[in-house]
Design an enzyme around this catalytic site. Sequence first.
Site, PDB file in Angstrom:
ATOM      1  N   CYS A 140      36.903  37.862  33.843  1.00 20.66           N
ATOM      2  CA  CYS A 140      36.474  38.980  34.679  1.00 20.66           C
ATOM      3  C   CYS A 140      35.133  39.561  34.239  1.00 20.66           C
ATOM      4  O   CYS A 140      34.551  40.380  34.959  1.00 20.66           O
ATOM      5  CB  CYS A 140      37.543  40.067  34.682  1.00 20.66           C
ATOM      6  SG  CYS A 140      39.112  39.524  35.423  1.00 20.66           S
ATOM      7  N   HIS A 186      34.715  47.062  35.676  1.00 21.12           N
ATOM      8  CA  HIS A 186      35.542  46.038  36.302  1.00 21.12           C
ATOM      9  C   HIS A 186      36.838  46.680  36.767  1.00 21.12           C
ATOM     10  O   HIS A 186      37.468  47.445  36.044  1.00 21.12           O
ATOM     11  CB  HIS A 186      35.830  44.921  35.293  1.00 21.12           C
ATOM     12  CG  HIS A 186      36.992  44.064  35.666  1.00 21.12           C
ATOM     13  ND1 HIS A 186      37.060  43.381  36.861  1.00 21.12           N
ATOM     14  CD2 HIS A 186      38.162  43.792  35.009  1.00 21.12           C
ATOM     15  CE1 HIS A 186      38.209  42.725  36.920  1.00 21.12           C
ATOM     16  NE2 HIS A 186      38.883  42.960  35.814  1.00 21.12           N
ATOM     17  N   ASN A 227      42.536  43.525  41.568  1.00 20.14           N
ATOM     18  CA  ASN A 227      41.653  42.916  40.578  1.00 20.14           C
ATOM     19  C   ASN A 227      41.090  41.629  41.168  1.00 20.14           C
ATOM     20  O   ASN A 227      41.810  40.662  41.371  1.00 20.14           O
ATOM     21  CB  ASN A 227      42.447  42.629  39.300  1.00 20.14           C
ATOM     22  CG  ASN A 227      41.600  42.011  38.201  1.00 20.14           C
ATOM     23  OD1 ASN A 227      40.507  41.504  38.438  1.00 20.14           O
ATOM     24  ND2 ASN A 227      42.124  42.023  36.981  1.00 20.14           N
TER      25      ASN A 227
END
Length: 325
Positions: A121, A248, A278
């Site tokens: 990520c 994030h 996500n």
Amino acid sequence: MTAATAPGPQARAAVICGVGAALPPAVVSNADLTARLDTTDQWIRSRTGIAQRHIAGADLSTEDLAVQAAARALAGSMPVTVEALLVATTTPDRCCPATAPAVACRLGLTGIPAYDLAAGCTGFLYALATAAGLITAGTAQTVLVIGADRLACLPAPGDRTTVPLFGDGAGAVVLRGGSAGEEGALGPVVLGSDGTLADLIRASHPGALHMEGAEVFRNAVERMSAASLKAARAVGWDMEDVDRLVPHQANARITSFVARQLGVPDDRWLSNVEHVGNTGAASIPLILAQATADGRLKARHRVLLTAFGAGLTWGATTLTWPDLP
């Protein structure tokens, strides 16, 4: 964890001049998940802050999402000639070849260097650092950076703890060569990794994701907070100088804890996790595009980007947001 010395205002820098995003049309709500998983909407929302996520069907690939986001970023930028293309992804459509050359081809950019980058990520920030290196070294004048992931395929279909977390999407930015003192110029990028903790987030193949939630949470908060402070200090910012914290979008609790650790007020951090979940490497460019469009992110806002992901990897950087369409 390292960061370059802050450059002088006339030093060559990578400057954001366009941003774009893409989401699959299909939306899966918490109610849809509770019909097949042993969970509830309240349980999901209280632990993650997520209410829905966009899921790509079999007819929509990582490459497709990357092309859509990239085309929108190019359309919203000044006229540029792209000289390199990077795709940050954990979920390429094939092990070989890479996704980036096919994306470049579909955008009419055949012949330029194009390659994938995998850093979980944190992949988008790693790609930003790589693109900035190409620009400051004079290898390319303009670089297209894309974060694209289809993370919804990674959890086991019946895993009630991980299935609700992930969605699919893509985001992209156009970077051009410019000077460090102008709006849109990236500050030093702080990056780090710790392979001794690689097993905290791992997947040997789709449908086999393993994640140790408590340790991931602790490390995410600790690493993003530390990287954020280092990136801000590299350009002489205190946390009070930050107009928008863009972390994030792992889950709302992690974002809230990072903001609290840094002392960033609630009205200064951006979130879209409630609506998209996500989205991996797509997370940061996706919210940058959405927040630019809806006015939460405005020209001259001082912006701090930070991320954490499998690897373990983490990173942060700063910029003053430019005036974009």
